[in-house]
Structures are given as C-alpha cells and as structure tokens.
Design a protein around this motif. Structure first.
Motif, PDB file in Angstrom:
ATOM      1  N   GLY A 223       0.824  -8.420   1.471  1.00 33.92           N
ATOM      2  CA  GLY A 223       0.507  -7.378   0.504  1.00 33.92           C
ATOM      3  C   GLY A 223       1.297  -7.432  -0.780  1.00 33.92           C
ATOM      4  N   ASP A 224       2.441  -8.130  -0.797  1.00 29.95           N
ATOM      5  CA  ASP A 224       3.259  -8.185  -2.015  1.00 29.95           C
ATOM      6  C   ASP A 224       2.542  -8.882  -3.168  1.00 29.95           C
ATOM      7  OD1 ASP A 224       5.202  -6.863  -0.681  1.00 29.95           O
ATOM      8  OD2 ASP A 224       6.679  -8.469  -0.707  1.00 29.95           O
ATOM      9  N   MET A 225       1.483  -9.601  -2.873  1.00 32.25           N
ATOM     10  CA  MET A 225       0.690 -10.231  -3.933  1.00 32.25           C
ATOM     11  C   MET A 225       0.235  -9.188  -4.942  1.00 32.25           C
ATOM     12  SD  MET A 225      -0.734 -13.160  -4.855  1.00 32.25           S
ATOM     13  CE  MET A 225      -1.685 -13.421  -6.338  1.00 32.25           C
TER      14      MET A 225
ATOM     15  N   LYS B 184       5.110 -16.343   1.893  1.00 30.19           N
ATOM     16  CA  LYS B 184       4.565 -15.573   0.779  1.00 30.19           C
ATOM     17  C   LYS B 184       4.708 -16.236  -0.591  1.00 30.19           C
ATOM     18  CE  LYS B 184       5.835 -11.492   1.335  1.00 30.19           C
ATOM     19  NZ  LYS B 184       6.390 -10.151   1.441  1.00 30.19           N
TER      20      LYS B 184
ATOM     21  N   ALA C 275      -0.502  -1.601   3.195  1.00 30.73           N
ATOM     22  CA  ALA C 275      -0.125  -0.439   2.405  1.00 30.73           C
ATOM     23  C   ALA C 275      -1.245   0.588   2.309  1.00 30.73           C
ATOM     24  CB  ALA C 275       0.293  -0.873   0.996  1.00 30.73           C
TER      25      ALA C 275
ATOM     26  N   THR D 221      -3.152   2.066  -9.423  1.00 33.46           N
ATOM     27  CA  THR D 221      -3.075   2.119  -7.963  1.00 33.46           C
ATOM     28  C   THR D 221      -3.864   3.319  -7.448  1.00 33.46           C
ATOM     29  OG1 THR D 221      -0.882   1.090  -8.019  1.00 33.46           O
ATOM     30  CG2 THR D 221      -1.509   2.230  -5.988  1.00 33.46           C
TER      31      THR D 221
ATOM     32  N   ILE E  26       1.429 -16.891  -2.841  1.00 34.41           N
ATOM     33  CA  ILE E  26       1.237 -16.220  -4.129  1.00 34.41           C
ATOM     34  C   ILE E  26       0.998 -17.233  -5.236  1.00 34.41           C
ATOM     35  CG2 ILE E  26       2.424 -14.861  -5.902  1.00 34.41           C
ATOM     36  CD1 ILE E  26       3.660 -13.199  -3.652  1.00 34.41           C
TER      37      ILE E  26
ATOM     38  N   ASN F 246       5.877 -13.398   5.658  1.00 32.29           N
ATOM     39  CA  ASN F 246       6.817 -13.101   4.569  1.00 32.29           C
ATOM     40  C   ASN F 246       7.503 -14.372   4.061  1.00 32.29           C
ATOM     41  OD1 ASN F 246       6.432 -10.325   4.329  1.00 32.29           O
ATOM     42  ND2 ASN F 246       7.900  -9.857   5.952  1.00 32.29           N
TER      43      ASN F 246
ATOM     44  N   GLN G 171      -4.739  -3.935  -0.936  1.00 26.60           N
ATOM     45  CA  GLN G 171      -3.418  -4.085  -0.321  1.00 26.60           C
ATOM     46  C   GLN G 171      -3.494  -3.418   1.057  1.00 26.60           C
ATOM     47  OE1 GLN G 171      -0.201  -2.321  -2.529  1.00 26.60           O
ATOM     48  NE2 GLN G 171       1.246  -3.879  -1.894  1.00 26.60           N
TER      49      GLN G 171
ATOM     50  N   GLY H 143       1.859  -6.892  -6.171  1.00 25.95           N
ATOM     51  CA  GLY H 143       2.914  -6.671  -7.148  1.00 25.95           C
ATOM     52  C   GLY H 143       2.860  -7.628  -8.326  1.00 25.95           C
ATOM     53  N   GLN H 144       2.003  -8.641  -8.253  1.00 21.50           N
ATOM     54  CA  GLN H 144       1.857  -9.607  -9.335  1.00 21.50           C
ATOM     55  C   GLN H 144       0.846  -9.147 -10.391  1.00 21.50           C
ATOM     56  OE1 GLN H 144       3.584 -12.821  -9.220  1.00 21.50           O
ATOM     57  NE2 GLN H 144       4.721 -11.656  -7.697  1.00 21.50           N
TER      58      GLN H 144
END
Length: 282
Positions: free
Chosen positions: A36-38, A266, A65, A47, A270, A263, A82, A40-41
C-alpha cells in the motif's frame, strides 16, 4: 446481478467525481498486502476513505488501508486503491469487483493489479516479482454471473489475453533496465491461481494446482481481472512472491510473514510500477 448494481456504480462514481477537482484518472492501481505504500508516491493526492463512498464495501484485512488515493504519478492521472476487497471477507464476487467498474466510470482505461502470492514454481524464490501471464480461477465463483448490463460490457467477454501482452513486454524491458542500473530485481512470469481463501492451502491442493499449470497462488485478483476485461480495460498483473508454497515441502505460514516479505520487496516493486506508468501509452 445484485439489485440496482449499475445504479450504485454510477452513484459511487458521481460522488467521487465531484471531489476530483476536474481530474480524470486514466490509470488505476490496485495494491495488495504490504504494498500500500505505493500510494505515497502520488503527487497532490486526494484521499477518499471507502466508508465515505456510497454503496462501497469496506476493507477488513490487515495491511489494507481502505482508501482511494487520486492524483498524478509520473505526470499521469491515476487512482490508487490502497487496499482491496476479497471474496473470503464475506462479500459477493460482484461486491469485490465493484471498484473496478467505478474506476472505469471515472475514466480509467488501464489497470495495474498487484498481490502477494505464494510461489509454486520451484525456480522462484521469496522476494521475486511475477508478471501474471494468465490465471486459473479456482474461487468457485465469477463476478459476471447473473443479468448482464450492456453498459458495463458484453455478455461473454473474451479472456484469450486477460493480461495485456504489450504491457508485459514493457515491464520486462523496464526490469532489464533496472538490473542494468544495479537494482537486484528478479522478475518472473507465470500463471496465477486464484483461490477463495481465507485458509492457506494444504500440501495436496498446492501440488494439484502446480500440476494444473499454476506458478503462484493467492486469494485475490482473478475476479477483478474478469471484471476489468468485461469493462474493456487493459491489465498488467504483478505478484510479489512472499513465500514458497511447494506442496511437497510446505512449511507453516502467517499473514505477518507475507506482509514482512512484501515490505522488503517494496522498493523494487515501486520502481517497476512507477517506470511502467511513466512509459505506458494510454
């Protein structure tokens, strides 16, 4: 088809559209466990939590998320899921794929679908990425069962190239460039076996799936891809191989282990997706 399904898609899309400040997303991304941190790019993100959107299901899985992130990635307008929905959460398959149709209604034409999966191909190892070339639908369901709405797609959509061949060629070229620049990415290609879950499979079933031609196994993706092709979207599928699921050599596994390997992988994931979004022609 669920009651008022088409109307609910239209209402959800209209609700989101009113909050997009004239942005029309062209590429959709569905991010799996630990990936899910993708989101953040994304530049200048808007959101939107799933539980705010009319008729939307809510993600209940750890590592998801549960929100849309909408903005630009590599200069292109994107909408990022996400967190996704799963058949094993108790949702109907039509509810699982509901966001795919909503993204189509918002203007999306291409879809990048990711997941965490167990590797059944003995040449794989944990931490690999796998381009999905095809899938085995072993969920016992199909999101297109029921009345077909022509506004969504044809009654009998073709699945001869469910995962866009040109997209896979592009992704492999990008991975070669990444390796040339020193990134230790291992990009495989193979068949994804989609099961209902939520239990991990016993050795006999893993052996069966491998003999049927499966290279990786997971609890998502196939329903979303069927819906995407029904809606006329082009699809790139990528699995993060988080563990080895060899039936004859199976070891105990937890969801926490899956997320931990995802993780670690990741940064490469990404980089691959960002470069794909940058170079893909829409």
């Amino acid at each position: 088809m669920e009651t008022n399904y088409l109307q609910h898609i239209q209402e959800a899309a209209q609700w989101i559209r009113q909050r997009l400040q004239h942005t029309t997303p062209q590429i959709g991304l569905i991010l799996g466990s630990g990936l899910g941190d993708m989101a953040g790019q994304v530049d200048n993100p808007i959101t939107i939590a799933y539980d705010q959107i009319p008729h939307f299901p809510v993600s209940t899985v750890e590592g998801h998320a549960g929100q849309f992130v909408i903005g630009k990635l590599e200069g292109k307008p994107v909408i990022v899921m996400q967190g996704r929905f799963h058949y094993y959460e108790g949702y109907s398959m039509k509810k699982v794929v509901f966001p795919v149709y909503v993204m189509k209604a918002l203007g999306v034409r291409s879809l990048v679908i990711t997941n965490a999966a167990g590797g059944m191909n003995r040449s794989f190892q944990a931490g690999d990425l796998m381009l999905i070339s095809d899938h085995l639908n072993m969920t016992g369901s199909n999101p297109l069962i029921g009345v077909n709405h022509a506004e969504l797609g044809v009654r009998f959509p073709d699945m001869s190239e469910a995962y866009n061949r040109g997209y896979r060629v592009l992704a492999k070229r990008i991975a070669e460039q990444m390796r040339g620049a020193g990134t230790p990415i291992r990009l495989q290609e193979g068949v994804y076996s989609g099961i209902s879950g939520p239990s991990y499979l016993p050795p006999a079933e893993l052996t069966m799936l491998a003999r049927l031609g499966g290279d990786a196994v997971g609890m998502s993706t196939v329903g979303e891809v069927i819906a995407a092709r029904h809606a006329g979207l082009d699809v790139l599928g990528i699995s993060c191989i988080t563990d080895m699921a060899i039936g004859e050599e199976l070891e105990p596994l937890t969801h926490e282990q899956v997320v931990a390997v995802a993780n670690k992988t990741k940064p490469m994931f990404i980089e691959l997706v960002r470069n794909f979004v940058k170079e893909v022609k829409i």
